[in-house]
Design a protein around this motif. Structure first.
Motif, PDB file in Angstrom:
ATOM      1  N   LEU A 296      12.238 -27.911  16.399  1.00  0.00           N
ATOM      2  CA  LEU A 296      13.697 -27.893  16.331  1.00  0.00           C
ATOM      3  C   LEU A 296      14.306 -28.904  17.300  1.00  0.00           C
ATOM      4  O   LEU A 296      15.303 -29.562  16.987  1.00  0.00           O
ATOM      5  CB  LEU A 296      14.215 -26.483  16.626  1.00  0.00           C
ATOM      6  N   LEU A 299      13.752 -32.457  15.968  1.00  0.00           N
ATOM      7  CA  LEU A 299      14.621 -32.767  14.829  1.00  0.00           C
ATOM      8  C   LEU A 299      15.981 -33.296  15.274  1.00  0.00           C
ATOM      9  O   LEU A 299      16.614 -34.066  14.555  1.00  0.00           O
ATOM     10  CB  LEU A 299      14.818 -31.525  13.953  1.00  0.00           C
ATOM     11  N   ASN A 306      15.121 -33.865   8.297  1.00  0.00           N
ATOM     12  CA  ASN A 306      15.792 -32.634   7.873  1.00  0.00           C
ATOM     13  C   ASN A 306      16.787 -32.996   6.762  1.00  0.00           C
ATOM     14  O   ASN A 306      17.994 -32.875   6.919  1.00  0.00           O
ATOM     15  CB  ASN A 306      16.517 -31.997   9.062  1.00  0.00           C
ATOM     16  N   VAL A 322      19.316 -26.191  10.325  1.00  0.00           N
ATOM     17  CA  VAL A 322      17.878 -26.127  10.069  1.00  0.00           C
ATOM     18  C   VAL A 322      17.504 -24.726   9.595  1.00  0.00           C
ATOM     19  O   VAL A 322      17.653 -23.761  10.341  1.00  0.00           O
ATOM     20  CB  VAL A 322      17.050 -26.477  11.327  1.00  0.00           C
ATOM     21  N   LEU A 324      14.305 -23.080   8.921  1.00  0.00           N
ATOM     22  CA  LEU A 324      12.915 -23.379   9.236  1.00  0.00           C
ATOM     23  C   LEU A 324      11.959 -22.531   8.405  1.00  0.00           C
ATOM     24  O   LEU A 324      11.883 -21.317   8.578  1.00  0.00           O
ATOM     25  CB  LEU A 324      12.657 -23.152  10.731  1.00  0.00           C
ATOM     26  N   ASP A 343      17.993 -23.533  14.260  1.00  0.00           N
ATOM     27  CA  ASP A 343      18.362 -24.464  15.334  1.00  0.00           C
ATOM     28  C   ASP A 343      19.375 -23.872  16.297  1.00  0.00           C
ATOM     29  O   ASP A 343      19.563 -24.397  17.405  1.00  0.00           O
ATOM     30  CB  ASP A 343      18.912 -25.763  14.739  1.00  0.00           C
ATOM     31  N   THR A 375      14.784 -26.219   4.814  1.00  0.00           N
ATOM     32  CA  THR A 375      15.043 -27.641   5.036  1.00  0.00           C
ATOM     33  C   THR A 375      13.843 -28.374   5.629  1.00  0.00           C
ATOM     34  O   THR A 375      13.728 -29.590   5.478  1.00  0.00           O
ATOM     35  CB  THR A 375      16.271 -27.844   5.950  1.00  0.00           C
TER      36      THR A 375
END
Length: 460
Positions: A296, A299, A306, A322, A324, A343, A375
Motif C-alpha cells: 500500500l 503504491l 493501481n 485501493v 486490496l 489504503d 484494484t
C-alpha cells in the motif's frame, strides 16, 4: 378462520446479474415449519456460496430442485403453505399489488436476497428468452424490456443512451454485461451480439469465454467409461468462473513478471516486536500483514499499478483508492476477495481485515460483493513453501504480487557472510498499463521497505 394457500419461491438474482446458481444443500425438508428469514438453503453462484433465507412463514410444501442441480434465476425452487391472512409475497411472484392493472409495466419485486424473475401484471412470471431463441408466444413490450434478456438489479438501469449508441461506436450491451466483460478482460468489440438488434448478452460473453478456454485447454477425450482408476468432477461454480477468468487474463493482458530477493530480517524482527507489544495483543500478525502494508505504501509512489485498462471505452482508469485482493485457496477453488479502501487502514485495522477475510474465505462464506471491485492483488505462495512464481493477473487489475517463503540463507550483510532471513518477491503486471520502469520502481520500493521498514519514513 384464514385459509391456507401455496406460495412459490423463485431463485432470485443473487448479485451482479448472475443468471444461475447451484443448489448445494437444503436446510429444510418437506413438512418443516419455517419462520420468516430462516435459512432454507445454501446455493453457489459463479463467485460465492450464499445462504437463502425464507421469504415466507409457513410449512414447506415441496422442494422442486435436488442438491447439485444448477437452476436458472426465476425458476421455482420451493413451495410453502402459508396462512392466507399474511400471504403478501416478499418474492413478488405469487401476489401482485392490487393497484396494478392488466397491461401495466412489468416490475421486479424485491425479496430478501436479490431480485427475482420479471413479473407481468397478472402475477405470472415472464419466461427468460435465451439468446437467439424465438418466443413461443408474443410478449408485450410492457411485460419484458426489449433489451434486457438478463434481469438486472433495480438499482442499475436496464439500458441507457450509452448502451444504444449507433453502429460503429460503443458495442451495445447492458451495464451488467459490460461489467462482466470488464472483469474477465474481454473486449466487447470482438463479440457479435445475438440479442435483439445485435445486443451483446451475457450468454454471448460466456460463449466467448468458453471458446477461449476450450482452445487453450483442449485435450483428447478419454476413451471408454470412467472407472475406478479415475475420478471426474463437473467443472462448475467457483472453479469454472476462476478458470474462465484466468484464461481470459492470460490471453488478453500482456503479462510481464519481475523478481527480487530481499533480506527481510529487519521485517521479521519488527514483526516479533509488534507481537509482543501491548498495542497488538490479541491481533494476528504475519509476514503477509507487513507485506500488505508495504504494498500500500509503495503504491502511493507508483500509482500506475493501481489502474485498469478499459478496452470498450479506450480509456485507462486510475483508481484513487485501493481495494486490496488477497488470493485465498478454498475447498471450492481459488478466490480473490478484497479489502475495500485498504489504503485508508492502519496496521491494526489491516490485520483485523486480513484475519476476517481469510476466515470467511476458508469457511466458503465470501459474498459476491467481497469478490468484486479489486484494484491490485497479493498471493502468498510462501505458505506452501514456494520461493517464487509467475502469478496471473486478476481480471481487471494491472498488477499482482507473489510473496515467497521466508527462509534462512547465507547472505552478505555489512560486507560479511551471515545467515539471514530472505524472501523472493514476484511482480506480474499488465504491460499495456505499466512500463518496465514503473513496475521495477514499485518492486524496488516494496523490497526496500521489507529490507528496512524505517524506509517508510522517506516514502510517506
Amino acid at each position: 378462520m384464514s385459509a391456507a394457500m401455496i406460495k412459490e419461491f423463485r431463485l432470485p438474482d443473487l448479485g451482479e446479474g448472475l443468471t444461475e446458481s447451484e443448489i448445494l444443500s437444503w436446510k429444510v425438508a418437506v413438512g418443516d415449519t419455517v419462520t420468516l428469514n430462516q435459512v432454507i438453503a445454501e446455493v453457489e453462484t459463479a463467485k460465492a456460496v450464499v445462504e437463502l433465507p425464507s421469504p415466507f412463514a409457513g410449512v414447506v410444501a415441496a422442494l422442486h430442485e435436488q442438491p447439485g442441480t444448477v437452476v436458472e434465476v426465476g425458476k421455482p425452487i420451493v413451495s410453502f403453505e402459508v396462512d392466507d391472512a399474511g400471504s403478501g409475497s416478499v418474492n413478488g411472484v405469487s401476489a401482485a399489488p392490487a393497484a396494478e392493472a392488466v397491461g401495466a409495466p412489468a416490475k421486479r419485486e424485491p425479496n430478501l436476497v436479490g431480485y427475482g424473475a420479471v413479473v407481468e401484471a397478472s402475477g405470472r412470471p415472464v419466461r427468460r428468452q435465451r439468446a437467439g431463441e424465438v418466443p413461443a408466444e408474443p410478449v408485450s413490450a410492457a411485460a419484458l424490456p426489449a433489451v434486457a434478456p438478463v434481469a438486472a438489479p433495480v438499482s442499475a438501469p436496464v439500458v441507457g443512451p450509452a448502451d444504444m449508441s449507433p453502429a460503429g461506436e460503443r458495442p451495445r450491451s447492458t451495464p451488467p454485461v459490460r461489467k462482466l466483460a470488464r472483469d474477465l478482460g474481454i473486449d466487447l468489440g470482438l463479440l457479435t451480439g445475438t440479442g435483439p438488434g445485435g445486443l451483446i448478452t451475457r450468454t454471448d460473453v460466456q460463449n466467448f469465454v468458453d471458446a477461449g478456454a476450450a482452445a487453450a485447454t483442449a485435450v483428447p477425450a478419454a476413451a471408454g467409461v470412467s472407472g475406478e482408476r479415475e475420478t471426474r468432477t463437473p467443472i462448475k461454480g467457483v472453479r469454472k468462473f476462476t478458470a474462465a477468468a484466468m484464461v481470459q487474463s492470460a490471453f488478453t493482458a500482456p503479462h510481464v513478471t519481475e523478481f527480487l530477493t530481499v533480506d527481510v530480517t529487519p521485517t521479521m524482527e519488527l514483526l516479533a516486536r509488534l507481537k509482543s507489544s501491548r498495542a497488538f495483543e490479541g491481533f494476528k500478525l504475519t509476514p503477509l500483514t507487513i507485506a500488505a502494508k508495504a504494498v500500500l505504501v509503495a503504491l502511493r509512489r507508483n500509482p500506475t499499478l493501481n489502474s485498469r485498462w478499459d478496452e470498450a471505452a479506450q480509456e485507462i482508469v486510475q483508481f484513487n483508492y485501493v481495494n486490496l485482493g488477497i488470493a485465498a485457496a478454498t475447498p471450492r477453488g481459488l478466490t480473490v476477495p478484497n479489502i475495500k479502501d485498504a489504503d485508508r487502514m492502519s496496521l491494526l485495522e489491516l490485520s483485523t481485515a486480513l484475519t476476517e477475510l481469510t476466515d470467511t474465505a476458508r469457511a466458503g462464506k465470501t459474498s459476491p460483493a467481497e469478490l468484486s471491485g479489486g484494484t491490485i492483488s497479493i498471493t502468498n505462495i510462501g505458505v506452501f513453501g514456494i520461493d517464487a512464481g509467475t502469478p496471473i493477473l486478476n481480471p481487471g487489475e494491472a498488477a499482482i504480487v507473489a510473496l515467497g517463503s521466508v527462509r534462512k540463507a547465507p547472505w552478505v550483510h555489512n560486507d560479511e557472510l551471515a545467515v539471514r532471513q530472505v524472501m523472493s518477491l514476484s511482480l506480474s503486471f499488465d504491460h499495456r498499463l505499466v512500463d518496465g520502469e514503473q513496475g521495477s520502481r514499485f518492486l524496488a520500493d516494496l523490497g526496500a521497505i521489507l529490507a528496512d521498514p524505517a524506509m517508510v519514513m522517506t516514502m510517506v
